[in-house]
Design an enzyme around this catalytic site. Structure first.
Site, short mmCIF file in Angstrom:
data_model
loop_
_atom_site.label_atom_id
_atom_site.label_comp_id
_atom_site.label_asym_id
_atom_site.label_seq_id
_atom_site.Cartn_x
_atom_site.Cartn_y
_atom_site.Cartn_z
N CYS A 1 0.82 -1.21 0.00
CA CYS A 1 0.00 0.00 0.00
C CYS A 1 0.86 1.26 0.00
CB CYS A 1 -0.91 0.02 1.22
SG CYS A 1 -2.15 -1.28 1.23
N ASN A 2 1.99 1.19 0.68
CA ASN A 2 2.79 2.39 0.90
C ASN A 2 4.00 2.55 0.00
OD1 ASN A 2 1.12 3.28 2.98
ND2 ASN A 2 2.22 2.06 4.50
N ARG A 3 4.39 1.47 -0.70
CA ARG A 3 5.60 1.57 -1.50
C ARG A 3 5.66 0.50 -2.58
NH1 ARG A 3 9.60 2.41 1.66
NH2 ARG A 3 8.35 2.64 3.56
N ASP B 1 5.55 -0.11 12.16
CA ASP B 1 4.68 -1.10 11.53
C ASP B 1 5.55 -2.25 11.03
OD1 ASP B 1 2.98 -2.61 10.03
OD2 ASP B 1 2.12 -0.95 8.89
N PHE B 2 5.44 -3.40 11.67
CA PHE B 2 6.32 -4.52 11.34
C PHE B 2 5.73 -5.49 10.32
CE2 PHE B 2 8.83 -3.03 14.80
CZ PHE B 2 10.11 -3.50 14.56
N LYS C 1 -5.22 -10.09 3.63
CA LYS C 1 -4.43 -9.87 4.85
C LYS C 1 -4.84 -8.58 5.56
CE LYS C 1 0.24 -9.77 6.68
NZ LYS C 1 1.68 -9.91 6.41
#
Length: 421
Positions: free
Chosen positions: A57-59, A117-118, A196
């Site tokens: 989502c972020n990269r 955030d892992f 997920k």
């Protein structure tokens, strides 16, 4: 210190993230599972020795070896909907040690949109596993990834960088809590998509909002039923989507599709409706905002949700960076050893050749010559000489490449490549 790389190749990380690219732009460069597979296959055919790809989502990022970063940029643009021109405006390119450091910060949650955030480390593991199956992970990248995993584990257990709930999944539950406080009328929540992100969101909703009026819809119904069984929730058929939207106060969309799955055309209600889109590319069409009763929140806005637990994590950044530095020092030591290992082997071979020639010559000169003792003594001297050179090469104050070059010239060693592709 420059990172080791195959001859004529450098290690790069190229890509884009939430830091400079908005959700719409990230969507253009987002890669499906099939897209990643096709990209890796083409890279292998083109002679790229090692490459891993991650698209979240972020990269969207590529980590790998290339003669020039444009090789990787072109692969990304060819297999996504982004262009080179767009990439140049919002992307980043890191080389060798900078690329290595970037992978550490990403894998340990320091570069996550929500600090700590892992989830990203699991996504990286999958990316490297996928490439390894295709024979696209070399020794350098495998060792580096293992070090990143080690750093991630240590930070998670030795610091509170990941204390409390994390991720956009948590932020969505937090947003609902802040805007629909507990104690008020219960809201009907529809969760559309149970991948997920959907599973994690469902768990956070149940845990933090204590709201049981949650309905799940997924194209594959049995997936939704497995999750619903854990929390005693309702599952509806995909065909009932429009009907359920009309009954909902809040819709959370996490379908993971490449195109919008919710648009104003399927919304038939006049009551206030909050839609939260947790997907990249966007799974909710912007045209829903044309409806006066609809409020659309995307994950970029959710990621700005502040919480004391999240704010406190910043205090543990120095401790996390110290752990990374310690783990990376071991990686650098391995890298240097790997770099000079072929030269040291060549040196020992050269000295052994000289030893054998001298012993053979001495046997004819000395009647009482003891071959066994001479051989043992010479081997011990060779080991001591090699040890001195190895210690010199390990000295960080010295240039390893210059020292290796000098050894090759002095002993006329056979030129050997110090790197693996």
């Amino acid at each position: 210190m420059a990172a080791a790389q195959p001859k004529h190749f450098s290690f790069y990380s190229i890509g884009l993230s939430y830091r400079k690219a908005d959700a719409e732009t990230r969507g253009l460069f987002s890669l499906s599972e099939e897209g990643i597979h096709n990209l890796l296959i083409e890279a292998k055919e083109e002679g790229i020795p090692s490459l891993a790809v991650i698209s979240t989502c972020n990269r969207t990022e590529l980590y790998g070896f290339a003669q020039h970063p444009f090789q990787l940029i072109r692969l990304l643009c060819e297999h996504s909907h982004g262009t080179v021109e767009e990439f140049q405006k919002i992307a980043y390119i890191q080389k060798n040690e900078d690329a290595c450091n970037h992978l550490y910060t990403v894998g340990t949650g320091l570069d996550s949109q929500i600090l700590g955030d892992f989830e990203i480390i699991g996504q990286l593991k999958m990316a490297f596993k996928r490439s390894k199956k295709l024979g696209l992970i070399n020794a350098y990248m495998e060792r580096l990834m293992n070090c990143v995993i080690q750093a991630s584990k240590r930070i998670k257990t030795e610091t509170e960088l990941s204390s409390g709930a994390t991720s956009v999944s948590f932020a969505s539950a937090q947003y609902i809590l802040e805007n629909f406080p507990a104690g008020g009328p219960a809201k009907n929540i529809l969760l559309f998509g149970t991948g997920k992100i959907g599973r994690n969101t469902c768990e956070n909703l149940v845990k933090h909002t204590e709201n049981k009026q949650i309905t799940l819809i997924n194209r594959t119904k049995d997936k939704a039923e497995r999750i619903a069984g854990r929390f005693d929730l309702i599952v509806k058929d995909y065909a009932q989507l429009e009907e359920e939207i009309a009954q909902s106060d809040i819709i959370i969309v996490a379908t993971g599709a490449q195109k919008p799955t919710v648009s104003k055309q399927i919304i038939h209600t006049n009551k206030p409706l909050l839609i939260m889109d947790l997907s990249i590319p966007k799974n909710v069409d912007d045209n829903v905002t044309e409806l006066d009763n609809v409020q659309l929140i995307h994950l970029d806005e959710l990621s700005k949700v502040t919480h004391k637990t999240l704010e406190n994590r910043e205090n543990f950044i120095p401790q996390a960076q110290s752990i990374i530095k310690e783990v990376n020092a071991d990686f650098k030591q391995w890298m240097v050893s790997r770099q000079f290992a072929p030269t040291m082997q060549a040196l020992k071979t050269k000295l052994s050749t000289l030893k054998d020639a001298e012993i053979k010559n001495s046997r004819t000169k000395f009647s009482d010559f003891n071959h066994e003792q001479a051989d043992m003594l010479a081997d011990r001297i060779i080991q001591k000489i090699a040890g001195h050179f190895a210690n010199h090469l390990r000295n960080e104050d010295e240039s390893t490449e210059e020292a290796i070059s000098l050894l090759n010239k002095v002993f006329k060693l056979e030129e050997l490549s110090s790197y693996e592709s």
